[in-house]
Design a protein around this motif. Structure first.
Motif, PDB file in Angstrom:
ATOM      1  N   ASN A 276      -3.013   6.734  14.349  1.00 57.29           N
ATOM      2  CA  ASN A 276      -3.497   6.927  12.986  1.00 57.29           C
ATOM      3  C   ASN A 276      -2.964   8.207  12.331  1.00 57.29           C
ATOM      4  OD1 ASN A 276      -4.981   6.004  10.782  1.00 57.29           O
ATOM      5  ND2 ASN A 276      -6.744   7.270  11.333  1.00 57.29           N
ATOM      6  N   HIS A 277      -1.636   8.352  12.327  1.00 62.48           N
ATOM      7  CA  HIS A 277      -0.969   9.464  11.646  1.00 62.48           C
ATOM      8  C   HIS A 277       0.246   8.933  10.891  1.00 62.48           C
ATOM      9  CE1 HIS A 277      -3.460  11.786  14.389  1.00 62.48           C
ATOM     10  NE2 HIS A 277      -3.255  12.823  13.603  1.00 62.48           N
ATOM     11  N   SER A 278       0.445   9.466   9.716  1.00 63.07           N
ATOM     12  CA  SER A 278       1.492   8.978   8.820  1.00 63.07           C
ATOM     13  C   SER A 278       2.854   9.589   9.154  1.00 63.07           C
ATOM     14  CB  SER A 278       1.126   9.329   7.379  1.00 63.07           C
ATOM     15  OG  SER A 278       2.205   9.085   6.498  1.00 63.07           O
TER      16      SER A 278
ATOM     17  N   ASP B 122     -12.824   4.682   6.283  1.00 64.55           N
ATOM     18  CA  ASP B 122     -11.639   5.464   5.947  1.00 64.55           C
ATOM     19  C   ASP B 122     -10.614   4.607   5.207  1.00 64.55           C
ATOM     20  OD1 ASP B 122     -12.682   7.722   7.129  1.00 64.55           O
ATOM     21  OD2 ASP B 122     -11.576   7.478   9.007  1.00 64.55           O
ATOM     22  N   GLU B 123     -10.402   3.402   5.698  1.00 63.90           N
ATOM     23  CA  GLU B 123      -9.432   2.512   5.049  1.00 63.90           C
ATOM     24  C   GLU B 123      -9.929   2.095   3.671  1.00 63.90           C
ATOM     25  OE1 GLU B 123      -6.861  -0.220   6.819  1.00 63.90           O
ATOM     26  OE2 GLU B 123      -7.585   0.127   8.860  1.00 63.90           O
TER      27      GLU B 123
ATOM     28  N   ARG C   5      -0.852  14.262   0.849  1.00 64.71           N
ATOM     29  CA  ARG C   5      -1.404  13.294  -0.097  1.00 64.71           C
ATOM     30  C   ARG C   5      -1.073  11.868   0.328  1.00 64.71           C
ATOM     31  NH1 ARG C   5      -5.416  11.689  -3.283  1.00 64.71           N
ATOM     32  NH2 ARG C   5      -4.779  11.026  -5.386  1.00 64.71           N
ATOM     33  N   MET C   6       0.120  11.644   0.841  1.00 61.38           N
ATOM     34  CA  MET C   6       0.480  10.301   1.303  1.00 61.38           C
ATOM     35  C   MET C   6      -0.423   9.879   2.463  1.00 61.38           C
ATOM     36  SD  MET C   6       2.783   8.747  -0.444  1.00 61.38           S
ATOM     37  CE  MET C   6       3.398   7.471   0.669  1.00 61.38           C
ATOM     38  N   ALA C   7      -0.676  10.794   3.378  1.00 56.23           N
ATOM     39  CA  ALA C   7      -1.560  10.474   4.506  1.00 56.23           C
ATOM     40  C   ALA C   7      -2.955  10.135   4.007  1.00 56.23           C
ATOM     41  CB  ALA C   7      -1.603  11.636   5.485  1.00 56.23           C
ATOM     42  N   GLU C   8      -3.433  10.892   3.037  1.00 55.33           N
ATOM     43  CA  GLU C   8      -4.770  10.653   2.493  1.00 55.33           C
ATOM     44  C   GLU C   8      -4.845   9.301   1.793  1.00 55.33           C
ATOM     45  OE1 GLU C   8      -7.947  13.095  -0.283  1.00 55.33           O
ATOM     46  OE2 GLU C   8      -5.825  13.059  -0.904  1.00 55.33           O
ATOM     47  N   LEU C   9      -3.836   9.004   0.975  1.00 56.86           N
ATOM     48  CA  LEU C   9      -3.846   7.753   0.212  1.00 56.86           C
ATOM     49  C   LEU C   9      -3.725   6.529   1.112  1.00 56.86           C
ATOM     50  CD1 LEU C   9      -1.534   8.850  -2.746  1.00 56.86           C
ATOM     51  CD2 LEU C   9      -3.943   8.144  -2.941  1.00 56.86           C
ATOM     52  N   LEU C  10      -3.204   6.708   2.308  1.00 52.67           N
ATOM     53  CA  LEU C  10      -3.038   5.579   3.232  1.00 52.67           C
ATOM     54  C   LEU C  10      -4.095   5.562   4.326  1.00 52.67           C
ATOM     55  CD1 LEU C  10       0.859   5.637   3.474  1.00 52.67           C
ATOM     56  CD2 LEU C  10      -0.567   4.011   2.209  1.00 52.67           C
ATOM     57  N   GLY C  11      -5.069   6.465   4.244  1.00 51.30           N
ATOM     58  CA  GLY C  11      -6.187   6.434   5.173  1.00 51.30           C
ATOM     59  C   GLY C  11      -5.898   6.971   6.550  1.00 51.30           C
TER      60      GLY C  11
ATOM     61  N   GLU D 275       0.833  -1.204   0.000  1.00 44.78           N
ATOM     62  CA  GLU D 275       0.000   0.000   0.000  1.00 44.78           C
ATOM     63  C   GLU D 275       0.865   1.251   0.000  1.00 44.78           C
ATOM     64  OE1 GLU D 275      -3.645   0.305   2.310  1.00 44.78           O
ATOM     65  OE2 GLU D 275      -3.302  -1.738   3.037  1.00 44.78           O
ATOM     66  N   VAL D 276       1.913   1.238   0.795  1.00 47.97           N
ATOM     67  CA  VAL D 276       2.825   2.390   0.826  1.00 47.97           C
ATOM     68  C   VAL D 276       3.482   2.580  -0.537  1.00 47.97           C
ATOM     69  CG1 VAL D 276       4.957   3.299   1.832  1.00 47.97           C
ATOM     70  CG2 VAL D 276       3.222   2.267   3.319  1.00 47.97           C
ATOM     71  N   ASN D 277       3.889   1.484  -1.173  1.00 44.65           N
ATOM     72  CA  ASN D 277       4.509   1.593  -2.496  1.00 44.65           C
ATOM     73  C   ASN D 277       3.542   2.194  -3.518  1.00 44.65           C
ATOM     74  OD1 ASN D 277       7.055   0.590  -1.869  1.00 44.65           O
ATOM     75  ND2 ASN D 277       6.466  -1.540  -2.228  1.00 44.65           N
ATOM     76  N   ARG D 278       2.298   1.740  -3.491  1.00 44.92           N
ATOM     77  CA  ARG D 278       1.321   2.288  -4.445  1.00 44.92           C
ATOM     78  C   ARG D 278       1.063   3.770  -4.172  1.00 44.92           C
ATOM     79  NH1 ARG D 278      -0.844  -3.061  -3.795  1.00 44.92           N
ATOM     80  NH2 ARG D 278      -2.149  -2.414  -2.028  1.00 44.92           N
ATOM     81  N   ALA D 279       0.921   4.112  -2.907  1.00 41.17           N
ATOM     82  CA  ALA D 279       0.682   5.520  -2.563  1.00 41.17           C
ATOM     83  C   ALA D 279       1.880   6.384  -2.959  1.00 41.17           C
ATOM     84  CB  ALA D 279       0.401   5.645  -1.068  1.00 41.17           C
TER      85      ALA D 279
END
Length: 503
Positions: free
Chosen positions: A200-202, A488-489, A220-226, A46-50
């Motif tokens: 729940n913080h990136s 959210d997820e 954007r990374m935080a948003e893409l990872l929920g 998921e991190v790689n895709r984001a």
């Protein structure tokens, strides 16, 4: 050569001729790899895709590079990786995944790691896994609290003797006791929810420790990872392990709180106490004693809750006196303790709920115990205050004299005679008792004791109705909060899918 030189050469020959050494592999690298492939691989992908989406949107990858990386991510055989064994060829799962991506899409794969580090990536993955573990615990806790509330409603009028200091205290009901337990569980949920919100913080964008000179988007990374947001200070993002401590403390208190209630159930299940009978699927028999019905499900709950306590204490001890920064004490060695604690606690709630919805409670024994003991004697003092001009302290002294005398004579409270009560009253107050004896005798019924206690929070019928309604509303609120977190997820996964489609 000296003995030391011989020992050194022999050690390097047998254990450390190359990196990694066999002993280091067995103790550290292989367990970390196994935990990563089992728990972290999904989060890593998921991190790689984001990261791919964010870098592309920020113009840090060319369209060709982005397409090549996307194809590699889609082609990567994650199922094979999840079944893999540690060989020592790669230091850890991250480097293995990166190597496989390089094989699949060539040099562009190397740009996926632009403006990130294993530091911020690792912390982010840990937080993703831990939030899911915490949500899993809260799912089961909500389900269990709902079941316990249903049992409380079923037994709202079931008389019991409440215990303080291991002694009979006052008459209450099973429903009142269980709703009290539900409130403890509510506070446990609140602590878990706060821990979840902290977790729940990136950390993405912190990179190794100081962020980067590239124009990335942490938002954007935080948003893409929920995530709800990102950890602002980049040093704190990779160095602050207190999110683990908060989660461990919340889980630890959950286990302690549950264990205290379980301890009561163990007492109730004893033949001497004679109140609770576990259903057949939740007991075991003896191999030699035919009469035994061992309530082992309740025993195992107590034992396993203690193991949750131990796992959390271990995590907290690992945090103790560690430097504030990126350090292994908060990473591969520590994280599994919380994962196991969450898994065990969630399963305990599931089992406990099933046990509680199938137990049989001996209402007759509990009612008889309430009638024959002295747990209603407070109401005698209260009634004397209502019906006579004496103070509570004098009324209490009359009730104390009644309880002491009858107890010494081995008589139940129901055997109290009119002449005795009148004599006790006159002895304490110096005046005659003018209240009809039958009125005072009626106040000693356990049902009456419960019936009149309708102050908010009491065991009376109206107080119980109010608390049951409140409990139902609280349950709906908690379920709604959890549903929003799961949503959210799910939203983050949709955003990832949409972002990949645009590449």
């Amino acid at each position: 050569m000296s003995n030391y030189e011989n020992l050194r050469e022999e050690t390097l020959r047998q254990d450390g001729a190359r990196f990694p050494a066999k002993s280091f592999t067995a103790l550290v690298l292989k367990p970390a790899y196994d935990n990563a492939r089992e728990h972290l691989l999904g989060a890593m992908m998921e991190v790689n895709r984001a990261q791919l989406i964010m870098l592309t949107e920020q113009g840090l990858l060319t369209r060709e590079e982005a397409k090549a990386i996307r194809k590699g991510l889609e082609t990567l055989d994650t199922e094979s990786l999840a079944r893999g064994e540690y060989t020592g060829r790669y230091e850890d799962l991250f480097f293995e995944v990166e190597a496989k991506l390089l094989e699949l899409c060539g040099d562009p794969a190397g740009s996926l790691h632009l403006a990130r580090s294993r530091n911020d990536m690792g912390v982010t993955m840990y937080r993703m896994v831990l939030r899911r573990c915490l949500a899993g615990v809260m799912d089961e806790l909500c389900a269990f609290t709902g079941k316990l509330s249903a049992v409380a409603e079923e037994h709202r009028d079931t008389i019991m003797v409440a215990i303080t200091h291991t002694q009979q205290a006052q008459v209450s009901t099973i429903g009142h006791y269980l709703l009290g337990a539900c409130q403890v569980l509510e506070r446990d949920f609140d602590r878990l929810r706060h821990a979840y919100e902290t977790v729940n913080h990136s950390a993405m964008g912190a990179c190794a420790i100081t962020t980067t000179g590239f124009p990335i988007s942490r938002e954007r990374m935080a948003e893409l990872l929920g995530f709800d947001g990102y950890i602002l200070n980049s040093y704190d993002a990779i160095g602050g392990g207190d999110y683990l401590g908060e989660a461990a403390t919340a889980l630890l208190l959950c286990a302690i709180d549950a264990g205290r209630i379980i301890q009561d159930l163990m007492l109730w299940a004893s033949q001497e106490f004679g109140v609770l009978r576990a259903a057949d699927p939740y007991v075991q028999v003896s191999s030699i004693m035919p009469q035994k019905r061992n309530p082992v499900s309740i025993e195992h709950l107590r034992s396993l809750l203690s193991s949750v306590n131990g796992q959390c204490q271990t995590l907290l001890q690992m945090l103790h006196n560690t430097p504030y920064g990126d350090i292994v004490d908060t990473e591969d060695d520590a994280q599994p303790f919380l994962w196991r604690a969450c898994d065990t606690l969630a399963k305990c709630y599931a089992l406990w709920g099933n046990v509680m919805t199938t137990v049989t409670l001996n209402k007759d024994v509990m009612l008889e115990r309430a009638r024959n003991g002295f747990a209603v004697i407070t109401e005698l003092a209260d009634t004397l205050v209502r019906e006579t001009p004496v103070s509570f302290r004098k009324a209490h002294s009359v009730a104390t004299l009644v309880a002491r005398t009858l107890s010494q004579q081995g008589r139940p409270l129901t055997s109290l005679r009119k002449d005795e009560l009148a004599a006790f009253f006159e002895q304490v107050t110096g005046s005659r008792l003018e209240v009809p004896f039958e009125k005072l005798r009626a106040c000693l019924a356990p049902e009456h004791f419960v019936e009149i206690r309708n102050i908010p929070g009491g065991c009376g019928p109206q107080a119980m109705t109010d608390m049951l309604a409140r409990q139902a509303a609280r349950g709906e609120s908690d379920l709604g909060w959890l549903a929003a977190r799961h949503a959210d997820e799910a939203k983050a996964r949709r955003l990832q899918a949409e972002g990949l489609e645009r590449i």
